[in-house]
Scaffold this motif. Sequence first.
Motif, PDB file in Angstrom:
ATOM      1  N   GLY A 152       0.777  -1.232   0.000  1.00 57.91           N
ATOM      2  CA  GLY A 152       0.000   0.000   0.000  1.00 57.91           C
ATOM      3  C   GLY A 152       0.804   1.275   0.000  1.00 57.91           C
ATOM      4  O   GLY A 152       0.231   2.370  -0.046  1.00 57.91           O
ATOM      5  N   LYS A 153       2.139   1.200   0.064  1.00 59.75           N
ATOM      6  CA  LYS A 153       2.964   2.411   0.155  1.00 59.75           C
ATOM      7  C   LYS A 153       3.801   2.633  -1.101  1.00 59.75           C
ATOM      8  O   LYS A 153       4.711   3.451  -1.113  1.00 59.75           O
ATOM      9  CB  LYS A 153       3.892   2.325   1.371  1.00 59.75           C
ATOM     10  CG  LYS A 153       3.181   2.089   2.701  1.00 59.75           C
ATOM     11  CD  LYS A 153       2.266   3.237   3.058  1.00 59.75           C
ATOM     12  CE  LYS A 153       1.776   3.140   4.500  1.00 59.75           C
ATOM     13  NZ  LYS A 153       1.055   1.884   4.776  1.00 59.75           N
ATOM     14  N   ALA A 154       3.508   1.900  -2.168  1.00 63.28           N
ATOM     15  CA  ALA A 154       4.353   1.944  -3.366  1.00 63.28           C
ATOM     16  C   ALA A 154       4.457   3.343  -3.958  1.00 63.28           C
ATOM     17  O   ALA A 154       5.496   3.725  -4.511  1.00 63.28           O
ATOM     18  CB  ALA A 154       3.817   0.969  -4.415  1.00 63.28           C
ATOM     19  N   HIS A 155       3.400   4.128  -3.856  1.00 70.06           N
ATOM     20  CA  HIS A 155       3.397   5.461  -4.477  1.00 70.06           C
ATOM     21  C   HIS A 155       4.361   6.437  -3.811  1.00 70.06           C
ATOM     22  O   HIS A 155       4.615   7.526  -4.347  1.00 70.06           O
ATOM     23  CB  HIS A 155       1.983   6.039  -4.444  1.00 70.06           C
ATOM     24  CG  HIS A 155       1.436   6.233  -3.062  1.00 70.06           C
ATOM     25  ND1 HIS A 155       1.063   5.169  -2.264  1.00 70.06           N
ATOM     26  CD2 HIS A 155       1.215   7.346  -2.321  1.00 70.06           C
ATOM     27  CE1 HIS A 155       0.628   5.627  -1.105  1.00 70.06           C
ATOM     28  NE2 HIS A 155       0.717   6.937  -1.109  1.00 70.06           N
ATOM     29  N   LEU A 156       4.921   6.071  -2.661  1.00 72.78           N
ATOM     30  CA  LEU A 156       5.834   6.959  -1.944  1.00 72.78           C
ATOM     31  C   LEU A 156       7.282   6.782  -2.388  1.00 72.78           C
ATOM     32  O   LEU A 156       8.169   7.468  -1.868  1.00 72.78           O
ATOM     33  CB  LEU A 156       5.729   6.699  -0.430  1.00 72.78           C
ATOM     34  CG  LEU A 156       4.355   6.908   0.206  1.00 72.78           C
ATOM     35  CD1 LEU A 156       4.394   6.538   1.678  1.00 72.78           C
ATOM     36  CD2 LEU A 156       3.887   8.351   0.019  1.00 72.78           C
ATOM     37  N   PHE A 157       7.545   5.898  -3.351  1.00 75.13           N
ATOM     38  CA  PHE A 157       8.922   5.575  -3.732  1.00 75.13           C
ATOM     39  C   PHE A 157       9.188   5.883  -5.206  1.00 75.13           C
ATOM     40  O   PHE A 157       8.263   6.076  -6.005  1.00 75.13           O
ATOM     41  CB  PHE A 157       9.202   4.106  -3.407  1.00 75.13           C
ATOM     42  CG  PHE A 157       9.208   3.840  -1.930  1.00 75.13           C
ATOM     43  CD1 PHE A 157       8.025   3.623  -1.248  1.00 75.13           C
ATOM     44  CD2 PHE A 157      10.390   3.871  -1.218  1.00 75.13           C
ATOM     45  CE1 PHE A 157       8.013   3.419   0.122  1.00 75.13           C
ATOM     46  CE2 PHE A 157      10.395   3.662   0.161  1.00 75.13           C
ATOM     47  CZ  PHE A 157       9.209   3.445   0.827  1.00 75.13           C
ATOM     48  N   ASP A 158      10.480   5.926  -5.540  1.00 71.61           N
ATOM     49  CA  ASP A 158      10.935   6.275  -6.892  1.00 71.61           C
ATOM     50  C   ASP A 158      11.141   5.002  -7.704  1.00 71.61           C
ATOM     51  O   ASP A 158      12.056   4.213  -7.437  1.00 71.61           O
ATOM     52  CB  ASP A 158      12.251   7.064  -6.784  1.00 71.61           C
ATOM     53  CG  ASP A 158      12.814   7.420  -8.154  1.00 71.61           C
ATOM     54  OD1 ASP A 158      12.066   7.318  -9.147  1.00 71.61           O
ATOM     55  OD2 ASP A 158      14.002   7.800  -8.213  1.00 71.61           O
ATOM     56  N   TRP A 159      10.309   4.813  -8.730  1.00 72.83           N
ATOM     57  CA  TRP A 159      10.363   3.618  -9.558  1.00 72.83           C
ATOM     58  C   TRP A 159      11.070   3.862 -10.885  1.00 72.83           C
ATOM     59  O   TRP A 159      11.166   2.957 -11.724  1.00 72.83           O
ATOM     60  CB  TRP A 159       8.952   3.095  -9.816  1.00 72.83           C
ATOM     61  CG  TRP A 159       8.266   2.650  -8.557  1.00 72.83           C
ATOM     62  CD1 TRP A 159       7.505   3.417  -7.730  1.00 72.83           C
ATOM     63  CD2 TRP A 159       8.317   1.353  -7.961  1.00 72.83           C
ATOM     64  NE1 TRP A 159       7.071   2.683  -6.647  1.00 72.83           N
ATOM     65  CE2 TRP A 159       7.550   1.405  -6.768  1.00 72.83           C
ATOM     66  CE3 TRP A 159       8.924   0.159  -8.311  1.00 72.83           C
ATOM     67  CZ2 TRP A 159       7.383   0.302  -5.938  1.00 72.83           C
ATOM     68  CZ3 TRP A 159       8.767  -0.954  -7.488  1.00 72.83           C
ATOM     69  CH2 TRP A 159       8.007  -0.864  -6.310  1.00 72.83           C
ATOM     70  N   SER A 160      11.578   5.075 -11.103  1.00 81.09           N
ATOM     71  CA  SER A 160      12.193   5.413 -12.390  1.00 81.09           C
ATOM     72  C   SER A 160      13.390   4.531 -12.753  1.00 81.09           C
ATOM     73  O   SER A 160      13.641   4.311 -13.952  1.00 81.09           O
ATOM     74  CB  SER A 160      12.597   6.891 -12.413  1.00 81.09           C
ATOM     75  OG  SER A 160      13.541   7.197 -11.400  1.00 81.09           O
ATOM     76  N   PRO A 161      14.171   3.989 -11.799  1.00 78.95           N
ATOM     77  CA  PRO A 161      15.284   3.120 -12.197  1.00 78.95           C
ATOM     78  C   PRO A 161      14.843   1.858 -12.946  1.00 78.95           C
ATOM     79  O   PRO A 161      15.678   1.189 -13.573  1.00 78.95           O
ATOM     80  CB  PRO A 161      15.949   2.758 -10.857  1.00 78.95           C
ATOM     81  CG  PRO A 161      15.644   3.917  -9.961  1.00 78.95           C
ATOM     82  CD  PRO A 161      14.245   4.304 -10.338  1.00 78.95           C
ATOM     83  N   LEU A 162      13.547   1.524 -12.911  1.00 80.36           N
ATOM     84  CA  LEU A 162      13.070   0.329 -13.613  1.00 80.36           C
ATOM     85  C   LEU A 162      12.766   0.610 -15.079  1.00 80.36           C
ATOM     86  O   LEU A 162      12.381  -0.308 -15.821  1.00 80.36           O
ATOM     87  CB  LEU A 162      11.812  -0.224 -12.926  1.00 80.36           C
ATOM     88  CG  LEU A 162      12.051  -1.185 -11.744  1.00 80.36           C
ATOM     89  CD1 LEU A 162      12.729  -0.472 -10.594  1.00 80.36           C
ATOM     90  CD2 LEU A 162      10.735  -1.803 -11.279  1.00 80.36           C
ATOM     91  N   ALA A 163      12.950   1.857 -15.517  1.00 81.85           N
ATOM     92  CA  ALA A 163      12.647   2.219 -16.906  1.00 81.85           C
ATOM     93  C   ALA A 163      13.459   1.356 -17.864  1.00 81.85           C
ATOM     94  O   ALA A 163      14.676   1.191 -17.710  1.00 81.85           O
ATOM     95  CB  ALA A 163      12.947   3.698 -17.138  1.00 81.85           C
ATOM     96  N   GLY A 164      12.774   0.790 -18.847  1.00 81.24           N
ATOM     97  CA  GLY A 164      13.432  -0.024 -19.865  1.00 81.24           C
ATOM     98  C   GLY A 164      13.626  -1.470 -19.491  1.00 81.24           C
ATOM     99  O   GLY A 164      14.022  -2.291 -20.337  1.00 81.24           O
TER     100      GLY A 164
END
Length: 564
Positions: free
Chosen positions: A115-127
């Motif tokens: 439930g807290k995923a929106h508080l983190f930076d997921w940009s390193p998973l791009a590509g």
Amino acid sequence: MTFRQIHGQVLMNSHADDKMAVLDAVGLTMRDLFDDPAGTRYNYRDGRTVHRTYDDRGHKKFRQSGNTRGRDLYRVERLDESPTGTAVYVVEGEKDVHAIESAGGVAVCSAMGAGKAHLFDWSPLAGHTVVIVADDDEAGRRHAMQVHELVEPIAAGVAVVVAKAGKDAADHIAAGYGLDDFEPVDLGGQSGRRLKITRGSDVKMQRVRWVMEDWIPAGSLTLLAGREGLGKSTIAAQICAQITQGTLEGELHGIPRNVLYIHSEDSREFTVAPRLKAAGADMDRVLFVDVETAHMDSGTLILPLDIATLEKMIAQHQVAFVVLDAATSSMSSELSGKDDRAVRSYLEPLAQLAARQGCVVLGLCHFGKRDGTDTGKLILGSIAWSQVARSVLSVAKDEDTGNLIVTNTKANLAPRTRSMEATIVSTSVETEDGAAEVGALQWLGETERDVREVLAEPDGTDRADRTEAAAWLEDYLTEHGRTPAKAVKADARKASFSDATIKRAAKRLNVVYEMAGFPRTSLWSLPIQLDQDSCEDGSHDSVEPTEPTGAIQRKYRESTGPKQ
């Protein structure tokens, strides 16, 4: 029973017996499975530290220290060493990350659990190709869908899987399974996003098809809204019953169809099923739905999480009409009914489902306590409830007659405003343990009354104005006798009295209301006039009436006819 040493902790997987029972039998506790009795520490790149421990009974405990406001994912630094396109496993906890790494994979997770995923930076998973491992519980599935929404726009591809054994990635690895053994979850074609151009010349224009004339368009999301306790569920049951029998005037007339009733506020056995039966439904065509999991067999639907599975069921059983009683009954607990974006993320997939399947989704909504005639704003929560719906039917009680008025207060596709009048009558229904009295709706036909007129708020006139309105109405009905309410109100407006003011004046004078004609029209008259009409009809001894005055009429406060 299998054991595996990972990151300072022994992972244990029991194929048959309870883990705690096994540990008790060999004289161990969960603490004994750690290299360090104080538990395990997980250090994040940005300075966050998560501490994980167990008590003697195996209950997990977490605390954080350091940079607790950081946005880095756990073990995200490993992506710097991984070529673009590498499969990255997104799991729910740090223990699961190390379990994936022990099997040769690359994994990350966000802190603080589901439930807290929106508080983190997921940009390193791009590509990268992202594989989301969902924990096998309600919170885990919601978390997986939240992560899916966040990473799908940036990832090369996204898949959601579950463990082949146990509830999470750690259990899966501890049981001896590899990364290729996870079981995929069907997202109903939701993975992958692209833009698609359609030329106007390729659009196949269609006429509007009405399940209920000018009220409920086919393939639409429609809302039925009103104050609590007025009978919205009874109205929905009546519509469902007519659809199952093929008697509803409209596109489905003559073709009995299945309906799906999703409810949360009333008991299925004591209220919902008897109400549908009292309405005359073919109960073989009434479907209810529950969610089965590894831990329960009567869970509730969660949308939009279960939207793909719901659509498959609707298609499989050829459902023509879906009722959400109430509209929020299946809304994910993570979404707020007061937030525009949250409401749209809940309703828009339902509207799209209805359009694809050609069915109707009818959601029941409550009005709040505020006054007013704008029914879109009266619906509890965000204005988006009424904005997303194709049609909004509003219900209110007419205090003049005691009947219900239903009006299409939002009808973008309808050529007219249509109002129907109805009443609820007591009906006996046979149950497994005897007869029960249940309310059933009885339509009385179309009416000129409009819900917005019934809901009209007081116009702020003072007592002197109300007294003046009563005097005007008394003189008017003395002169004109029994008069249609529509004509009375039209003339009252010309005299600068609002509908709400003249209705209060009518109540003060004990005006008699009668319904006559087709469509049904309300006729107003003073009590003394009704007596005089009876005399003229020969029901009383004929006497020569004298011209009444306002002062004389005010002595007659008791109505001689029933107030309908």
